[in-house]
Motif scaffolding. Structure first.
Motif, PDB file in Angstrom:
ATOM      1  N   ASP A   1       0.669  -1.348  -0.083  1.00  0.00           N
ATOM      2  CA  ASP A   1       0.158   0.104  -0.006  1.00  0.00           C
ATOM      3  C   ASP A   1       0.741   1.204   0.162  1.00  0.00           C
ATOM      4  OD1 ASP A   1      -2.389  -1.502  -0.010  1.00  0.00           O
ATOM      5  OD2 ASP A   1      -2.296  -1.696   2.349  1.00  0.00           O
ATOM      6  N   ASP A   2       2.170   1.114   0.169  1.00  0.00           N
ATOM      7  CA  ASP A   2       3.046   2.474   0.248  1.00  0.00           C
ATOM      8  C   ASP A   2       3.748   2.412  -1.069  1.00  0.00           C
ATOM      9  OD1 ASP A   2       4.645   0.089   0.293  1.00  0.00           O
ATOM     10  OD2 ASP A   2       5.654   0.866   2.087  1.00  0.00           O
TER      11      ASP A   2
ATOM     12  N   GLU B   1      13.429 -10.638   2.029  1.00  0.00           N
ATOM     13  CA  GLU B   1      12.645  -9.447   1.115  1.00  0.00           C
ATOM     14  C   GLU B   1      13.561  -8.693   0.547  1.00  0.00           C
ATOM     15  OE1 GLU B   1       8.602  -8.698   4.080  1.00  0.00           O
ATOM     16  OE2 GLU B   1      10.123  -6.989   3.584  1.00  0.00           O
ATOM     17  N   HIS B   2      12.898  -8.263  -1.049  1.00  0.00           N
ATOM     18  CA  HIS B   2      13.561  -7.488  -1.793  1.00  0.00           C
ATOM     19  C   HIS B   2      12.580  -6.387  -1.805  1.00  0.00           C
ATOM     20  CE1 HIS B   2      16.908 -10.455  -3.145  1.00  0.00           C
ATOM     21  NE2 HIS B   2      15.881 -11.212  -2.662  1.00  0.00           N
ATOM     22  N   ARG B   3      12.899  -5.189  -1.861  1.00  0.00           N
ATOM     23  CA  ARG B   3      12.091  -4.147  -2.011  1.00  0.00           C
ATOM     24  C   ARG B   3      12.150  -3.055  -3.198  1.00  0.00           C
ATOM     25  NH1 ARG B   3       8.362  -2.499   1.606  1.00  0.00           N
ATOM     26  NH2 ARG B   3       7.898  -3.808   3.714  1.00  0.00           N
ATOM     27  N   PHE B   4      11.284  -3.082  -4.127  1.00  0.00           N
ATOM     28  CA  PHE B   4      11.296  -2.304  -5.264  1.00  0.00           C
ATOM     29  C   PHE B   4      10.139  -1.001  -5.298  1.00  0.00           C
ATOM     30  CE2 PHE B   4      12.370  -6.717  -5.899  1.00  0.00           C
ATOM     31  CZ  PHE B   4      13.455  -6.580  -6.573  1.00  0.00           C
ATOM     32  N   ASN B   5      10.680  -0.181  -5.918  1.00  0.00           N
ATOM     33  CA  ASN B   5       9.591   0.997  -6.087  1.00  0.00           C
ATOM     34  C   ASN B   5       8.418   0.827  -7.114  1.00  0.00           C
ATOM     35  OD1 ASN B   5       8.348   3.374  -7.817  1.00  0.00           O
ATOM     36  ND2 ASN B   5       9.610   4.487  -6.130  1.00  0.00           N
ATOM     37  N   ALA B   6       7.123   0.822  -6.727  1.00  0.00           N
ATOM     38  CA  ALA B   6       5.931   0.229  -7.613  1.00  0.00           C
ATOM     39  C   ALA B   6       6.080   1.119  -8.906  1.00  0.00           C
ATOM     40  CB  ALA B   6       4.628   0.246  -6.843  1.00  0.00           C
ATOM     41  N   SER B   7       6.405   2.329  -8.808  1.00  0.00           N
ATOM     42  CA  SER B   7       6.231   3.213 -10.265  1.00  0.00           C
ATOM     43  C   SER B   7       7.475   2.996 -11.009  1.00  0.00           C
ATOM     44  CB  SER B   7       6.488   4.605  -9.776  1.00  0.00           C
ATOM     45  OG  SER B   7       5.544   5.084  -8.692  1.00  0.00           O
ATOM     46  N   ASN B   8       8.567   2.813 -10.579  1.00  0.00           N
ATOM     47  CA  ASN B   8       9.600   2.456 -11.825  1.00  0.00           C
ATOM     48  C   ASN B   8      10.106   0.984 -11.953  1.00  0.00           C
ATOM     49  OD1 ASN B   8      11.383   2.672  -9.550  1.00  0.00           O
ATOM     50  ND2 ASN B   8      11.968   4.713 -10.080  1.00  0.00           N
ATOM     51  N   GLY B   9       9.794   0.258 -10.815  1.00  0.00           N
ATOM     52  CA  GLY B   9      10.480  -1.137 -10.609  1.00  0.00           C
ATOM     53  C   GLY B   9      11.925  -1.147 -10.262  1.00  0.00           C
ATOM     54  N   ARG B  10      12.438   0.040  -9.509  1.00  0.00           N
ATOM     55  CA  ARG B  10      13.792  -0.055  -9.279  1.00  0.00           C
ATOM     56  C   ARG B  10      13.914  -0.525  -7.999  1.00  0.00           C
ATOM     57  NH1 ARG B  10      17.378   1.066 -12.844  1.00  0.00           N
ATOM     58  NH2 ARG B  10      16.802   2.028 -14.689  1.00  0.00           N
ATOM     59  N   ARG B  11      15.041  -1.263  -7.496  1.00  0.00           N
ATOM     60  CA  ARG B  11      15.545  -1.629  -6.003  1.00  0.00           C
ATOM     61  C   ARG B  11      15.423  -0.480  -5.316  1.00  0.00           C
ATOM     62  NH1 ARG B  11      17.189  -6.524  -4.646  1.00  0.00           N
ATOM     63  NH2 ARG B  11      17.884  -6.504  -2.426  1.00  0.00           N
TER      64      ARG B  11
END
Length: 322
Positions: A244-245, A311-321
């Motif tokens: 959600d973030d 866990e691996h976290r990525f930005n939902a907008s650009n897909g970058r780590r």
């Protein structure tokens, strides 16, 4: 000996097949260009070989610009997907043809061919024609022909894609022995990530004519820089869960665990892979893949979780780590 691509671009009509490709391959290093069909990896290989010319950028071999050097003078050993053998010539004849065209004493040519037949373990088949050989034997003839060129650089364009899985497994050690363990830079084009991870020192994952990420197989698997790499490297691919973030959590299927306090899931499909099984799970976050040892059946309701450190976290907008 090095191969260096500096800002290479190649356009067909209005479409750029390669965009700002930068890559350096060192002496004795094997770099795999890995990507889906149409990403530009074979085009890059043709440019290095001199079979095509870039619209921008420069290619250097051992620091020497190759922009105006014709293909025949670049001393490239190229192995194709289709083997490119002459069907009317024997194994020995296919090996001799290239040497004969380049000239030199007949006795010297014969000595080199006889020595190469021993290296690739084809002496007993020297008088056979390509149609009489297995796929693996034909590929060894193609490798031998490339070796006889005494090349500065090896280029391999999906050399094992026409072979079945067992033959590929058998030929990989031969490929390492004959070419990959040598002093020349090797650029290996493939769409098979298992093959790339097994053979290459570094992998350049390509997408839309660019390098999405380059690194060792372990670096790409452990720290993918984008969601594209995360799902391209690894079989089955990494699970991606939208949060959600405005972030995406990535979790490898082997890092999901059965946990009575975990998330509710239902088993939609199960495939046995020897000692383990791959599960397809229905969850509140969509379908997830899981690798486990057993004890779970089709249709079961289970609970799963994963350790936070996996866990691996990525930005939902650009897909970058992140």
């Amino acid at each position: 000996m090095t191969v260096e691509l500096q800002g290479i671009g190649r356009r067909f009509g209005e479409r750029w097949i390669l965009q700002q490709l930068d890559l350096k391959v060192g002496q004795g290093e094997c770099v795999a260009l890995l990507g889906a069909s149409g990403c530009g990896k074979s085009t890059a290989l043709r440019l290095i070989a001199g079979l095509d010319q870039p619209d921008r950028g420069h290619l250097l071999i051992e620091g020497e610009p190759m922009d105006r050097v014709p293909a025949r003078q670049r001393r490239i050993g190229m192995v194709f997907q289709s083997y490119a053998l002459f069907p009317h010539l024997t194994v020995r004849g296919n090996l001799d043809l290239g040497l004969r065209l380049r000239g030199g004493p007949v006795q010297d040519r014969q000595q080199r061919i006889e020595a190469m037949l021993d290296v690739v373990q084809l002496r007993e088949l020297a008088e056979q024609r390509p149609a009489q050989l297995s796929g693996g034997q034909r590929q060894r003839v193609a490798l031998a022909r490339a070796l006889l060129r005494d090349p500065r650089v090896f280029l391999l364009d999906e050399p094992m894609s026409n072979l079945d899985a067992q033959l590929r497994d058998e030929l990989r050690p031969e490929l390492k022995r004959l070419i990959l363990d040598g002093p020349q830079p090797v650029i290996y084009v493939t769409h098979d990530q298992v093959e790339a991870m097994a053979l290459a020192d570094r992998i350049a994952v390509m997408r839309h004519g660019r390098i999405e990420q380059i690194g060792t197989p372990q670096e790409l698997y452990d720290t993918p820089s984008t969601t594209y790499v995360a799902q391209f490297i690894g079989r089955p691919p990494m699970n991606l869960i939208n949060m959600d973030d405005n972030s995406v959590i990535g979790v490898r299927p082997e890092h999901l665990n059965l946990d009575d306090a975990g998330m509710d899931c239902r088993v939609l499909n199960r495939e046995w892979h020897g000692a383990s099984q791959q599960l397809l799970l229905d969850s509140q976050h969509g379908n997830l893949r899981m690798i486990c040892d057993g004890g779970v059946s089709l249709g079961d309701s289970i609970r799963v979780s994963w350790p936070s450190q996996r866990e691996h976290r990525f930005n939902a907008s650009n897909g970058r780590r992140q």
